[in-house]
Write a protein that holds these residues in place. Structure first.
Motif, mmCIF file in Angstrom:
data_model
loop_
_atom_site.group_PDB
_atom_site.id
_atom_site.type_symbol
_atom_site.label_atom_id
_atom_site.label_comp_id
_atom_site.label_asym_id
_atom_site.label_seq_id
_atom_site.Cartn_x
_atom_site.Cartn_y
_atom_site.Cartn_z
ATOM 1 N N SER A 111 0.812 -1.217 0.000
ATOM 2 C CA SER A 111 0.000 0.000 0.000
ATOM 3 C C SER A 111 0.848 1.271 0.000
ATOM 4 O O SER A 111 0.390 2.316 -0.476
ATOM 5 C CB SER A 111 -0.932 -0.002 1.215
ATOM 6 N N TYR A 112 2.059 1.190 0.525
ATOM 7 C CA TYR A 112 2.916 2.379 0.564
ATOM 8 C C TYR A 112 3.284 2.855 -0.840
ATOM 9 O O TYR A 112 3.671 4.007 -1.025
ATOM 10 C CB TYR A 112 4.199 2.084 1.338
ATOM 11 N N PHE A 113 3.185 1.976 -1.815
ATOM 12 C CA PHE A 113 3.633 2.302 -3.172
ATOM 13 C C PHE A 113 2.465 2.565 -4.121
ATOM 14 O O PHE A 113 2.680 2.777 -5.315
ATOM 15 C CB PHE A 113 4.493 1.156 -3.720
ATOM 16 N N GLY A 114 1.238 2.544 -3.600
ATOM 17 C CA GLY A 114 0.073 2.685 -4.464
ATOM 18 C C GLY A 114 0.056 3.984 -5.250
ATOM 19 O O GLY A 114 -0.223 4.000 -6.453
ATOM 20 N N ILE A 115 0.360 5.094 -4.577
ATOM 21 C CA ILE A 115 0.343 6.395 -5.261
ATOM 22 C C ILE A 115 1.498 6.496 -6.248
ATOM 23 O O ILE A 115 1.329 6.920 -7.390
ATOM 24 C CB ILE A 115 0.393 7.534 -4.230
ATOM 25 N N ASP A 144 13.253 1.610 -4.497
ATOM 26 C CA ASP A 144 14.410 2.398 -4.070
ATOM 27 C C ASP A 144 13.973 3.837 -3.832
ATOM 28 O O ASP A 144 14.602 4.566 -3.061
ATOM 29 C CB ASP A 144 15.506 2.366 -5.144
ATOM 30 N N LEU A 145 12.899 4.247 -4.508
ATOM 31 C CA LEU A 145 12.277 5.550 -4.306
ATOM 32 C C LEU A 145 10.790 5.347 -4.037
ATOM 33 O O LEU A 145 10.171 4.448 -4.604
ATOM 34 C CB LEU A 145 12.428 6.441 -5.540
ATOM 35 N N VAL A 146 10.231 6.201 -3.189
ATOM 36 C CA VAL A 146 8.789 6.217 -2.933
ATOM 37 C C VAL A 146 8.287 7.607 -3.330
ATOM 38 O O VAL A 146 8.945 8.616 -3.039
ATOM 39 C CB VAL A 146 8.477 5.937 -1.453
ATOM 40 N N ALA A 147 7.143 7.657 -4.005
ATOM 41 C CA ALA A 147 6.647 8.926 -4.538
ATOM 42 C C ALA A 147 5.292 9.298 -3.947
ATOM 43 O O ALA A 147 4.500 8.438 -3.553
ATOM 44 C CB ALA A 147 6.539 8.858 -6.064
ATOM 45 N N TYR A 188 7.169 10.031 4.145
ATOM 46 C CA TYR A 188 8.143 8.974 3.854
ATOM 47 C C TYR A 188 8.498 8.902 2.366
ATOM 48 O O TYR A 188 9.136 7.953 1.917
ATOM 49 C CB TYR A 188 7.660 7.609 4.355
ATOM 50 N N SER A 189 8.093 9.901 1.596
ATOM 51 C CA SER A 189 8.361 9.887 0.153
ATOM 52 C C SER A 189 9.706 10.533 -0.176
ATOM 53 O O SER A 189 10.166 11.432 0.523
ATOM 54 C CB SER A 189 7.250 10.617 -0.600
ATOM 55 N N ASP A 190 10.301 10.065 -1.257
ATOM 56 C CA ASP A 190 11.589 10.591 -1.728
ATOM 57 C C ASP A 190 11.408 11.622 -2.835
ATOM 58 O O ASP A 190 12.188 12.568 -2.948
ATOM 59 C CB ASP A 190 12.452 9.438 -2.248
ATOM 60 N N ILE A 191 10.396 11.415 -3.659
ATOM 61 C CA ILE A 191 10.093 12.365 -4.725
ATOM 62 C C ILE A 191 8.591 12.616 -4.746
ATOM 63 O O ILE A 191 7.813 11.842 -4.167
ATOM 64 C CB ILE A 191 10.553 11.873 -6.120
#
Length: 427
Positions: A111-115, A144-147, A188-191
Motif C-alpha cells: 500500500s505504501y507504493f500505491g500512489i 528504491d524511491l517512494v513517490a 516517507y516519500s523521496d520524490i
C-alpha cells in the motif's frame, strides 16, 4: 540497484506460474487458510485509514521495500513494464497470475507504493524526458524511491486549476514557492509530482506546469495533519525557494493541466478498485452483525444489506471493465470516474447500514466487540468523498465527458440564465 532478471516475452502462462510458485516458496511463507468469520473473534477495527505510529509505520515500510526489491530483482515486480526500463514485458494475464499466487503467501503490504506506482509512475512514463523516465521508473518499481502526489492546496481542491503555488524560471532551474495539502505519504516519500502556476497571466488551465520534486531538497517542509479518525495519514507540505532542475519538468511549459489529467485518471482507476471494507470478510461481517443484534429478519436491514452487496458488485464489474480497457492499451479516460463514484456509493451504503444497526453503540465506547471501532470507518468515509476528486466534480465529468450533457454553468462558463432578472421566470 540489482539488474532485473530478464525472461522471454513469449513465456507460456504455465511456465510463468511455475516460476512464480518456485520463487514464492523460496522467499515467503504460505498464508494460513482464512478461518470462517465468527462474530466476537479476531480484529474488530474496520477503519478506513489505519492508525500507525510513525516508528511502526517506518518498520512496515522497510519490510515492504525489501520485499518489493526482492520481487523486482526476480522479474516479478514490474511484470507489464517495458523491458528497456527493467520491466518483464508481459501482458495483463501474467500480472493476474502473479497477483493470485502472491495473495496466497504472507508478504508485506504494497500500500505504501500505491500512489507512486499507480499514479505518479504512469505520468512520468507519459510526460517525463526519456532519460529521466529511464532513471526514475526502475527505482520506483524496485522501491528504491517512494513517490507522493502534490496537487491540492488550501484554496484549490476539486477546482484544481485554481492552484496558486508559483514556479518561476531561473536559467536551467525552476524555483517553487507555495503550499500543498492533504498529501498522503509525503513524510516517507523521496520524490513528488507537483503542479504549479508558471504563468499567472494565462487562463487558469493554461498557465500550469508539472514537475518532479526531490522531497528531501532544502525548503521542503512536511507537516502531519491530524484527522478526525485520530490518525495522521495526510500532510501539508510547504515549499520555500525549492529549486528543481528543468530536466525534471513534466511535459511542456504551461501544459501542466494535461499532465495533471494523466495522473487524475490513473488515480481514479486506482481508488475505484477498493472494496466494501470491514476486513477481508466484507459482507459476511455485516451479515453477522445483523444476526448478532437480532435484526437479520428486519425488512429494512435486509434491504440495506442487499444495497451494500449490489453497490459493491456493480462497482467491481465497472472497475473490471475499466481495467480490461487499460490492459488492452487504451489511455485512462473520464469513464474511470464512474468506478470511484461506485466505491463511494458502496462506502456510504455500508456506513448507513452500520449506523442503523449499531446506533449509539458506534459513538460510545463500552468495550463491546464490533461496535465502537466502526466509528473509525464512518469518520474516514468523508475523506474518500474528496480524494481523487469530489463526488460533485466526478458527476460533472461523467455527465459532460461521458454522457455528453451540457457543461455545468460556473464562474468560468457562460450561464444560460445570466440575463434572467430576479423575480422573473424562464420561458
Amino acid at each position: 540497484m540489482t539488474q532485473t532478471v530478464a525472461h522471454e516475452s513469449n513465456e507460456s502462462e504455465e511456465a510463468f506460474a511455475e516460476r512464480a510458485r518456485t520463487f514464492l516458496r523460496a522467499h515467503a511463507a504460505p498464508r494460513a487458510a482464512e478461518e470462517r468469520f465468527v462474530w466476537g473473534k479476531g480484529s474488530d477495527a474496520p477503519t478506513m485509514f489505519e492508525k500507525l505510529d510513525r516508528a511502526a509505520e517506518l518498520r512496515a515500510l522497510a519490510e515492504a521495500k525489501e520485499w518489493r526489491a526482492t520481487k523486482f530483482d526476480a522479474g516479478f515486480a514490474w511484470i507489464m513494464g517495458p523491458p528497456a526500463l527493467g520491466g518483464a514485458g508481459l501482458d495483463r494475464r501474467y500480472q493476474d497470475i502473479w497477483d493470485r499466487l502472491e495473495a496466497t503467501y504472507d508478504v508485506p503490504s504494497g500500500s505504501y507504493f500505491g500512489i507512486g506506482l499507480g499514479m505518479v509512475a504512469p505520468t512520468i512514463l507519459a510526460h517525463a524526458r526519456e532519460e529521466v523516465a529511464a532513471d526514475l521508473l526502475p527505482k520506483l518499481q524496485r522501491a528504491d524511491l517512494v513517490a507522493c502526489q502534490l496537487f491540492s492546496e488550501p484554496g484549490a481542491g476539486s477546482d484544481l486549476a485554481s492552484l496558486q503555488m508559483r514556479a518561476e524560471r531561473d536559467g536551467d532551474e525552476w524555483v517553487l514557492n507555495g503550499q500543498k495539502v492533504w498529501t498522503s505519504g509525503a513524510h516517507y516519500s523521496d520524490i513528488g509530482e507537483v503542479i504549479a502556476r508558471s504563468d499567472p497571466d494565462k487562463p487558469k488551465h493554461r498557465g500550469l506546469t508539472g514537475f518532479i520534486v526531490d522531497m528531501h531538497a532544502p525548503g521542503v517542509d512536511v507537516r502531519p495533519l491530524r484527522q478526525m479518525t485520530g490518525g495522521s495519514n495526510f500532510n501539508e507540505v510547504f515549499f520555500t525557494d525549492v529549486r528543481v532542475p528543468d530536466r525534471w519538468r513534466l511535459g511542456d511549459v504551461n501544459d501542466g493541466w494535461r499532465v495533471a489529467l494523466t495522473t487524475l485518471m490513473n488515480e481514479r482507476a486506482s481508488i475505484g478498485g477498493g472494496g466494501v471494507g470491514g476486513g477481508g470478510s466484507g459482507m459476511v461481517r455485516l451479515i453477522e452483525m445483523a444476526r448478532h443484534f437480532g435484526v437479520a429478519d428486519d425488512r429494512l436491514v435486509r434491504q440495506e444489506l442487499a444495497r451494500v452487496h449490489i453497490e459493491d458488485q456493480v462497482r467491481h464489474w465497472t472497475s473490471a471493465r475499466a481495467m480490461a480497457s487499460l490492459s488492452a492499451g487504451r489511455t485512462p479516460g473520464p469513464e474511470l470516474s464512474i468506478g470511484k463514484l461506485g466505491l463511494i456509493r458502496t462506502i456510504q451504503a455500508t456506513c448507513d447500514l452500520v449506523a442503523h444497526i449499531l446506533g449509539p453503540r458506534m459513538v460510545v465506547d463500552t468495550g463491546e466487540w464490533g461496535t465502537f471501532n466502526w466509528s473509525g470507518y464512518v469518520l474516514g468515509a468523508p475523506a474518500m468523498r474528496i480524494a481523487g476528486g469530489s463526488d460533485e466534480t466526478l458527476r460533472n465529468i461523467v455527465g459532460e465527458r461521458v454522457l455528453g450533457l451540457p457543461k455545468e454553468p460556473g464562474i468560468d462558463t457562460t450561464s444560460p440564465y445570466r440575463d434572467l432578472k430576479v423575480g422573473t421566470q424562464a420561458r
